[in-house]
Design a protein around this motif. Structure first.
Motif, PDB file in Angstrom:
ATOM      1  N   CYS A 178       0.830  -1.209   0.000  1.00 32.25           N
ATOM      2  CA  CYS A 178       0.000   0.000   0.000  1.00 32.25           C
ATOM      3  C   CYS A 178       0.864   1.259   0.000  1.00 32.25           C
ATOM      4  N   ALA A 188       2.186   1.694  -3.472  1.00 36.54           N
ATOM      5  CA  ALA A 188       1.123   2.133  -4.387  1.00 36.54           C
ATOM      6  C   ALA A 188       0.784   3.601  -4.171  1.00 36.54           C
ATOM      7  N   MET A 189       0.701   4.029  -2.892  1.00 40.82           N
ATOM      8  CA  MET A 189       0.367   5.422  -2.614  1.00 40.82           C
ATOM      9  C   MET A 189       1.509   6.348  -3.034  1.00 40.82           C
ATOM     10  N   LEU A 244      -8.616   4.518  -2.462  1.00 41.74           N
ATOM     11  CA  LEU A 244      -7.673   3.521  -1.943  1.00 41.74           C
ATOM     12  C   LEU A 244      -7.674   3.510  -0.416  1.00 41.74           C
TER      13      LEU A 244
END
Length: 435
Positions: A166, A169-170, A197
């Motif tokens: 995560c 991805a962020m 998200l």
């Protein structure tokens, strides 16, 4: 200068929020609390230095992640993997807040209000909004995950890996947002993607917490069901043993008549054969210990027979009749001692026969009855990591002890395991335990 002061304040807020998040999810080691406060200052100073050096954001993120994980591991207790999860979650929240604010600022950079503000004021407003957003996000995470207290090792590893994914991805989304804004493309959609998200992550955390609660509830119900099954088994066994004892008492006079007859005739050989037949037929109901309670004596006799069959050295030291004064019913007495002894037997079976030893002590200490059982054991690797042993019948044992305001102390050691129960002898006997 005002901006620098405000930026330092922001750098302090981040580790403070990390500290609060960890306090809500983990247990802080009290003796290390002063060092934790110093650690907050160190984290704030490290962030300030990295900002002054104008390091790449990816570098700053990785360093912050490392420092946050060290902070969590050093000053808090609990599963190490779970400590890493919450530290990584804080980094994820920080990147999310940066992504959303970047998308909003770049999208509205051409508006009259934004254009009218001086750069320094705009930065201060942005940082203020960042602090508010960050605090709200931390509060949201705490509330959404309030049911997560303890997870399995596999779940903790999975959560940690997911958290790292995560973060990556962020971070990529933040880079795309900045690149789009530099190209003159509206970046608000990337902010919305970031919000989606985050909403997905929060939803997954909520489901993860619910699953943990359901799993714990299932485990407790499973333990209780197994304990009840074993209690029913104990009662059945005790009924069979008590029936044998009653039959023995009924035939007692006949046996004594035969023995007296052989003794009067001086037929020692016939008497010897008769006594051997007697032991063979009735040996399993011979009283193994005199505790003052026939139910307990019968239970100990039965467990002694099991131990003999498994080559377990089972020794009992019993004194007095204070077992009757604890207020334990016959069923509670059977379940308490049965679970204690069965846990010891199960642990002993994992050892070689010479090491299979169980000792049970029942004695009075002032106004308390002490019941202590100790056995040798082999420590599984998983238990060495966890530092705790949980026998199948322990919840039932603790429940009975708690119902009578007693104390249950469990002491696991490297090669031994002991349980001591203290019960008051001032309670009135609730059920007579006569055979």
């Amino acid at each position: 200068m005002p901006f620098d002061v405000f930026e330092i304040a922001v750098n302090i807020v981040e580790p403070v929020l990390l500290f609060l998040l960890l306090c809500s999810k983990l247990t802080i080691i009290k003796r290390r609390l002063p060092y934790a406060v110093a650690g907050i200052i160190v984290l704030a100073a490290a962030t300030t230095v990295m900002n002054k050096l104008e390091l790449e954001y990816i570098t700053t993120t990785l360093i912050s992640l490392t420092l946050y994980c060290l902070f969590s591991v050093l000053f808090f207790s609990g599963d190490v993997r779970l400590r890493l999860v919450w530290a990584a979650m804080m980094v994820y929240v920080i990147i999310f807040a940066n992504t959303v604010l970047t998308a909003v600022l770049y999208t509205f950079s051409g508006s009259a209000l934004i254009t009218a503000l001086e750069p320094s004021i705009l930065r201060i407003v942005s940082l203020a909004a960042y602090i508010i957003l960050l605090a709200l996000l931390v509060l949201l995470v705490v509330k959404a995950t309030r049911s997560i207290r303890q997870v399995t090792s596999k779940a903790a590893v999975g959560a940690l890996i997911s958290c790292v994914i995560c973060i990556a991805a962020m971070y990529l989304l933040l880079e795309v947002t900045i690149a789009a804004a530099s190209a003159g493309v509206s970046s608000i959609k990337y902010g919305l993607i970031a919000v989606l998200l985050m909403a997905l992550v929060i939803l997954l955390l909520i489901l993860f917490g619910k699953a943990s609660v359901w799993a714990q509830k299932y485990y407790e119900e499973h333990i209780m069901t197994e304990s009840l099954k074993r209690e029913v088994q104990y009662n059945s066994e005790m009924n069979a043993v008590m029936q044998s004892i009653r039959q023995l008492k009924h035939d007692y006079s006949n046996h004594m008549g035969v023995i007296a007859s052989y003794a009067a005739e001086g037929d020692i050989e016939a008497l010897r054969r008769y006594m051997e037949d007697y032991r063979s037929e009735y040996g399993i109901v011979d009283r193994y210990a005199i505790t003052g309670d026939s139910t307990l004596d019968s239970l100990l006799s039965y467990k002694k027979m099991i131990c003999d069959a498994d080559e377990i050295d089972f020794k009992i030291t019993a004194a007095g009749e204070d077992i009757r004064k604890t207020g334990l019913t016959a069923i509670e007495l059977s379940s308490l001692f049965g679970n204690l002894i069965d846990n010891a037997i199960n642990a002993s079976r994992m050892l070689e026969p010479p090491k299979r030893k169980i000792s049970l002590s029942i004695r009075t200490i002032g106004d308390m009855l002490s019941i202590r059982i100790e056995n040798n054991r082999a420590v599984p690797d998983a238990e060495k990591n966890e530092g705790e042993t949980r026998g199948l019948g322990l919840p039932r044992i603790k429940g009975i002890v708690a119902a009578h305001d007693g104390i249950c102390t469990i002491t696991p050691k490297d090669d031994k395991y002991s349980v001591e129960v203290l019960l008051s002898t001032k309670n009135e006997e609730t059920v007579p335990n006569e055979a």
